[in-house]
Scaffold this motif. Structure first.
Motif, PDB file in Angstrom:
ATOM      1  N   GLU A 194       1.093  -1.116   0.065  1.00  0.00           N
ATOM      2  CA  GLU A 194      -0.088   0.064   0.037  1.00  0.00           C
ATOM      3  C   GLU A 194       0.952   1.454  -0.179  1.00  0.00           C
ATOM      4  O   GLU A 194       0.498   2.235  -0.554  1.00  0.00           O
ATOM      5  CB  GLU A 194      -0.885   0.032   1.219  1.00  0.00           C
ATOM      6  CG  GLU A 194      -1.898   1.187   1.071  1.00  0.00           C
ATOM      7  CD  GLU A 194      -2.633   1.162   2.608  1.00  0.00           C
ATOM      8  OE1 GLU A 194      -3.631   1.569   2.528  1.00  0.00           O
ATOM      9  OE2 GLU A 194      -2.290   0.652   3.590  1.00  0.00           O
ATOM     10  N   THR A 195       2.040   1.207   0.470  1.00  0.00           N
ATOM     11  CA  THR A 195       2.873   2.413   0.707  1.00  0.00           C
ATOM     12  C   THR A 195       3.864   2.826  -0.625  1.00  0.00           C
ATOM     13  O   THR A 195       3.595   3.882  -0.788  1.00  0.00           O
ATOM     14  CB  THR A 195       3.886   2.174   2.009  1.00  0.00           C
ATOM     15  OG1 THR A 195       2.998   1.930   3.104  1.00  0.00           O
ATOM     16  CG2 THR A 195       4.685   3.361   2.138  1.00  0.00           C
ATOM     17  N   VAL A 196       4.333   1.503  -0.908  1.00  0.00           N
ATOM     18  CA  VAL A 196       5.436   1.734  -2.037  1.00  0.00           C
ATOM     19  C   VAL A 196       4.951   1.888  -3.635  1.00  0.00           C
ATOM     20  O   VAL A 196       5.656   1.711  -4.480  1.00  0.00           O
ATOM     21  CB  VAL A 196       6.555   1.152  -1.847  1.00  0.00           C
ATOM     22  CG1 VAL A 196       7.299   1.101  -0.567  1.00  0.00           C
ATOM     23  CG2 VAL A 196       6.203  -0.674  -2.126  1.00  0.00           C
ATOM     24  N   THR A 197       3.504   1.192  -3.920  1.00  0.00           N
ATOM     25  CA  THR A 197       2.853   1.064  -5.152  1.00  0.00           C
ATOM     26  C   THR A 197       1.773   1.880  -5.055  1.00  0.00           C
ATOM     27  O   THR A 197       1.172   2.339  -4.161  1.00  0.00           O
ATOM     28  CB  THR A 197       2.513  -0.364  -5.321  1.00  0.00           C
ATOM     29  OG1 THR A 197       1.239  -0.742  -4.633  1.00  0.00           O
ATOM     30  CG2 THR A 197       3.827  -1.396  -4.971  1.00  0.00           C
ATOM     31  N   PRO A 198       1.340   2.016  -6.366  1.00  0.00           N
ATOM     32  CA  PRO A 198       0.010   3.098  -6.470  1.00  0.00           C
ATOM     33  C   PRO A 198      -1.128   2.383  -6.526  1.00  0.00           C
ATOM     34  O   PRO A 198      -2.098   2.601  -7.038  1.00  0.00           O
ATOM     35  CB  PRO A 198       0.369   3.671  -7.832  1.00  0.00           C
ATOM     36  CG  PRO A 198       1.149   2.659  -8.435  1.00  0.00           C
ATOM     37  CD  PRO A 198       1.880   2.068  -7.486  1.00  0.00           C
ATOM     38  N   VAL A 199      -1.201   1.280  -5.528  1.00  0.00           N
ATOM     39  CA  VAL A 199      -2.237   0.425  -5.681  1.00  0.00           C
ATOM     40  C   VAL A 199      -3.790   1.035  -5.111  1.00  0.00           C
ATOM     41  O   VAL A 199      -4.741   0.671  -5.380  1.00  0.00           O
ATOM     42  CB  VAL A 199      -2.040  -0.688  -4.498  1.00  0.00           C
ATOM     43  CG1 VAL A 199      -1.956  -0.472  -3.150  1.00  0.00           C
ATOM     44  CG2 VAL A 199      -3.055  -1.868  -4.837  1.00  0.00           C
ATOM     45  N   ASN A 200      -3.502   2.213  -4.336  1.00  0.00           N
ATOM     46  CA  ASN A 200      -4.526   2.956  -3.870  1.00  0.00           C
ATOM     47  C   ASN A 200      -4.900   3.960  -4.802  1.00  0.00           C
ATOM     48  O   ASN A 200      -5.648   4.865  -4.593  1.00  0.00           O
ATOM     49  CB  ASN A 200      -4.266   3.493  -2.631  1.00  0.00           C
ATOM     50  CG  ASN A 200      -3.055   4.157  -2.354  1.00  0.00           C
ATOM     51  OD1 ASN A 200      -2.416   4.319  -3.641  1.00  0.00           O
ATOM     52  ND2 ASN A 200      -2.893   4.688  -1.254  1.00  0.00           N
ATOM     53  N   LYS A 201      -4.231   4.057  -5.973  1.00  0.00           N
ATOM     54  CA  LYS A 201      -4.602   5.145  -6.991  1.00  0.00           C
ATOM     55  C   LYS A 201      -4.844   4.452  -8.347  1.00  0.00           C
ATOM     56  O   LYS A 201      -5.397   5.198  -9.267  1.00  0.00           O
ATOM     57  CB  LYS A 201      -3.467   6.275  -7.250  1.00  0.00           C
ATOM     58  CG  LYS A 201      -3.047   6.872  -5.871  1.00  0.00           C
ATOM     59  CD  LYS A 201      -1.822   7.999  -6.123  1.00  0.00           C
ATOM     60  CE  LYS A 201      -1.716   8.537  -4.766  1.00  0.00           C
ATOM     61  NZ  LYS A 201      -0.552   9.597  -4.915  1.00  0.00           N
ATOM     62  N   GLU A 202      -4.332   3.227  -8.763  1.00  0.00           N
ATOM     63  CA  GLU A 202      -4.697   2.634 -10.021  1.00  0.00           C
ATOM     64  C   GLU A 202      -5.805   1.446  -9.723  1.00  0.00           C
ATOM     65  O   GLU A 202      -5.190   0.375  -9.271  1.00  0.00           O
ATOM     66  CB  GLU A 202      -3.572   2.158 -10.704  1.00  0.00           C
ATOM     67  CG  GLU A 202      -2.534   3.403 -10.846  1.00  0.00           C
ATOM     68  CD  GLU A 202      -1.278   2.895 -11.664  1.00  0.00           C
ATOM     69  OE1 GLU A 202      -0.920   1.774 -11.720  1.00  0.00           O
ATOM     70  OE2 GLU A 202      -0.119   3.918 -11.445  1.00  0.00           O
ATOM     71  N   PRO A 203      -6.874   1.631 -10.060  1.00  0.00           N
ATOM     72  CA  PRO A 203      -7.735   0.632  -9.861  1.00  0.00           C
ATOM     73  C   PRO A 203      -7.595  -0.786 -10.297  1.00  0.00           C
ATOM     74  O   PRO A 203      -7.624  -1.791  -9.678  1.00  0.00           O
ATOM     75  CB  PRO A 203      -9.317   1.122 -10.614  1.00  0.00           C
ATOM     76  CG  PRO A 203      -9.054   2.517 -10.477  1.00  0.00           C
ATOM     77  CD  PRO A 203      -7.614   2.700 -10.557  1.00  0.00           C
ATOM     78  N   ALA A 204      -6.949  -0.760 -11.687  1.00  0.00           N
ATOM     79  CA  ALA A 204      -6.764  -2.036 -12.183  1.00  0.00           C
ATOM     80  C   ALA A 204      -5.489  -2.712 -11.476  1.00  0.00           C
ATOM     81  O   ALA A 204      -5.560  -4.024 -11.381  1.00  0.00           O
ATOM     82  CB  ALA A 204      -6.169  -1.802 -13.836  1.00  0.00           C
ATOM     83  N   LEU A 205      -4.638  -1.967 -11.017  1.00  0.00           N
ATOM     84  CA  LEU A 205      -3.526  -2.492 -10.225  1.00  0.00           C
ATOM     85  C   LEU A 205      -4.191  -3.027  -8.677  1.00  0.00           C
ATOM     86  O   LEU A 205      -3.573  -4.092  -8.267  1.00  0.00           O
ATOM     87  CB  LEU A 205      -2.652  -1.656  -9.799  1.00  0.00           C
ATOM     88  CG  LEU A 205      -1.026  -2.000  -9.146  1.00  0.00           C
ATOM     89  CD1 LEU A 205      -0.566  -3.159  -9.804  1.00  0.00           C
ATOM     90  CD2 LEU A 205      -0.353  -0.946  -8.942  1.00  0.00           C
ATOM     91  N   LEU A 206      -4.977  -2.419  -8.336  1.00  0.00           N
ATOM     92  CA  LEU A 206      -5.913  -2.967  -7.059  1.00  0.00           C
ATOM     93  C   LEU A 206      -6.212  -4.117  -7.395  1.00  0.00           C
ATOM     94  O   LEU A 206      -6.372  -5.245  -6.540  1.00  0.00           O
ATOM     95  CB  LEU A 206      -6.681  -1.840  -6.573  1.00  0.00           C
ATOM     96  CG  LEU A 206      -7.612  -2.469  -5.554  1.00  0.00           C
ATOM     97  CD1 LEU A 206      -6.647  -2.549  -4.098  1.00  0.00           C
ATOM     98  CD2 LEU A 206      -8.700  -1.113  -5.015  1.00  0.00           C
ATOM     99  N   ALA A 207      -7.301  -4.114  -8.463  1.00  0.00           N
ATOM    100  CA  ALA A 207      -7.766  -5.545  -8.793  1.00  0.00           C
ATOM    101  C   ALA A 207      -6.820  -6.760  -9.027  1.00  0.00           C
ATOM    102  O   ALA A 207      -7.059  -7.917  -8.682  1.00  0.00           O
ATOM    103  CB  ALA A 207      -8.505  -5.358 -10.152  1.00  0.00           C
ATOM    104  N   THR A 208      -5.761  -6.557  -9.459  1.00  0.00           N
ATOM    105  CA  THR A 208      -4.673  -7.496  -9.965  1.00  0.00           C
ATOM    106  C   THR A 208      -4.232  -7.808  -8.480  1.00  0.00           C
ATOM    107  O   THR A 208      -3.966  -9.148  -8.438  1.00  0.00           O
ATOM    108  CB  THR A 208      -3.574  -6.705 -10.699  1.00  0.00           C
ATOM    109  OG1 THR A 208      -4.012  -6.417 -11.868  1.00  0.00           O
ATOM    110  CG2 THR A 208      -2.491  -7.778 -10.790  1.00  0.00           C
ATOM    111  N   ALA A 209      -3.943  -6.972  -7.505  1.00  0.00           N
ATOM    112  CA  ALA A 209      -3.360  -7.322  -6.112  1.00  0.00           C
ATOM    113  C   ALA A 209      -4.584  -8.134  -5.532  1.00  0.00           C
ATOM    114  O   ALA A 209      -4.251  -8.911  -4.862  1.00  0.00           O
ATOM    115  CB  ALA A 209      -3.077  -6.066  -5.270  1.00  0.00           C
TER     116      ALA A 209
END
Length: 471
Positions: A194-209
């Motif tokens: 959550e801290t070092v990646t844009p997972v909280n800003k890029e919905p597609a990356l969040l879904a992948t995670a």
């Protein structure tokens, strides 16, 4: 007619009324249109403290000082026992209980499907994407607050457990030596992600995670059993279980009972091994870490070290791991010292196990301070994402928090601190037959609790910004 309720019960009721009044006060908050800014750590962190500094320092100092005196002032065992044993049955039966559980399971699975689907195909703007809003405002903030303010509803909502229980599993025995260490590693890994990646800003990356998390979670639950995996290895389930032990409501086959928040902790047995202690300290540290890296002081520190030629991820990693080990080491040192100050033959590990549960009150107070304003700000977006996840508003509303919210932030941290000190006080008197032992054994742990609280109060007094190099 005289009342049979404890003398402090009326005070608790009055405080409850005051809290309800605060929620009605939210109607006074201004409403603005959200920009395309990301929903991230900087938004979850507290804003610059909007109360006079002298009042902030005086209030914090007075409460911390009073909590330190608690151990030497309240020594009546009968009073402590009577206060701590109070409970009230709320309901003898739970009507439609099974139907409510089935509904919760459906909601959990449906929510997981919607989050993944909208993360991939929805608008890639975080404030307009239901996946980001539901995960960070709904689960990270809102659901966690429900768990420690009310009770743990996650076992019913947990979509991965619902799916795993419908599938056959290999039934392998979960290695006892692992304990909850996989959950500790998983929690720290999630915070790092959550801290070092844009997972909280890029919905597609969040879904992948989330898909990757789902694969690991279901594989573990099906290789062992859902019960053993979600009790020991799954970081989300363990997090909610630990936070839920602070909640005032307890569900059982006989109905629902009510106790003051956290009063179940001393006899809950929720902490029995070193990994449990490590997990509780991780809950405190992850909020401290995320709070620090999103302040001007944190950004200046990280930028200065990077300026010396150290790669940003190395700086973040050293700060993350080093800070966690420092927090954990401070608690273990307190356990070592408590054995000496309490003049007991109990081992430091036993002392640590018995005095670790009160730290959950500090963690809950800091989480509430860290995320309450964030949740309130995004409440319109959250409601819109729940009601209409497939057609988000093009201009979602964000509530602007008034200045007095800074006072709530201080109060949440201090209430968690005082509750933790009281729980440690009760544990000490349940452990030691001598009053002198009970009082002196608490001193090192109270010092550590004060240190955790002072750091939290310091962080909320700083202005928040986007984290450096990774925002």
């Amino acid at each position: 007619m005289a009342s049979n309720e404890p003398p402090w019960h009326a005070t608790v009721r009055s405080l409850g009324t005051a809290v309800i009044g605060c929620f009605f006060g939210l109607a006074l908050i201004d409403v603005v249109i959200a920009s395309n800014a990301a929903v991230g750590l900087s938004d979850a962190s507290s804003e610059t403290l909007a109360v006079p500094q002298w009042l902030y320092l005086a209030t914090g100092g007075a409460v911390i000082g009073a909590s330190a005196l608690l151990a030497s002032v309240i020594t009546d065992r009968e009073f402590i026992r009577s206060v701590h044993d109070w409970r009230k049955p709320v309901s003898a039966q739970l009507p439609l209980r099974q139907g409510i559980v089935y509904l919760a399971r459906f909601v959990g699975v449906a929510g997981l499907v919607i989050i993944v689907y909208r993360g991939f195909v929805g608008p890639q703007v975080p404030t307009a994407n239901a996946a980001v809003i539901l995960v960070f405002a709904g689960v990270r903030a809102g659901l966690t607050m429900v768990v420690y303010l009310v009770g743990n509803v996650w076992p019913a909502l947990n979509p991965w457990r619902t799916i795993a229980e419908l599938l056959p599993n290999l039934g392998r025995r979960y290695p006892a030596r692992l304990g909850r260490w996989p959950a500790v590693a998983g929690l720290l890994a999630l915070v790092w992600l959550e801290t070092v990646t844009p997972v909280n800003k890029e919905p597609a990356l969040l879904a992948t995670a989330i898909c990757a998390y789902s694969i690991v979670t279901l594989a573990g639950a099906l290789f062992y059993t859902p019960k053993s995996w979600f009790s020991n290895a799954d970081p989300l389930s363990v997090t909610f279980r630990f936070y839920g032990s602070v909640g005032p409501l307890r569900w059982s086959e006989n109905g629902v009972s009510l106790r003051p928040p956290g009063f179940d902790l001393p006899e809950s047995g929720i902490v029995s091994k070193t990994a449990d202690i490590a997990f509780i300290v991780a809950l405190i540290w992850e909020l401290t870490f995320s709070g620090f890296v999103t302040t001007t002081t944190g950004v200046e520190f990280i930028s200065a070290v990077v300026g010396w030629g150290v790669p940003p991820l190395v700086v973040y990693g050293a700060l993350f791991v080093g800070g966690y080990l420092l927090f954990l080491g401070a608690f273990w040192l307190a356990a070592q010292l408590a054995r000496k100050t309490g003049e007991t033959y109990l081992t430091p590990r036993t002392m640590a196990v018995r005095f670790a549960p009160p730290l959950l009150a500090i963690a809950a107070g800091y989480h509430l301070a860290h995320y309450f304003g964030f949740f309130v700000s995004l409440l319109p977006s959250f409601v819109g994402s729940v009601v209409s996840p497939f057609s988000p508003s093009a201009n979602p509303l964000v509530l602007t928090r008034p200045g007095w919210f800074g006072g709530l932030t201080i109060a949440f941290i201090l209430v968690g601190h005082v509750l933790a000190v009281w729980l440690a006080h009760a544990e000490a008197y349940a452990t030691f037959p001598s009053r002198i032992q009970a009082v002196r054994s608490q001193y090192p742990f109270i010092v550590v609790m004060i240190a955790y609280t002072v750091v939290s109060l310091w962080l909320i007094s700083l202005r928040t910004v986007d984290p450096a190099f990774v925002s």
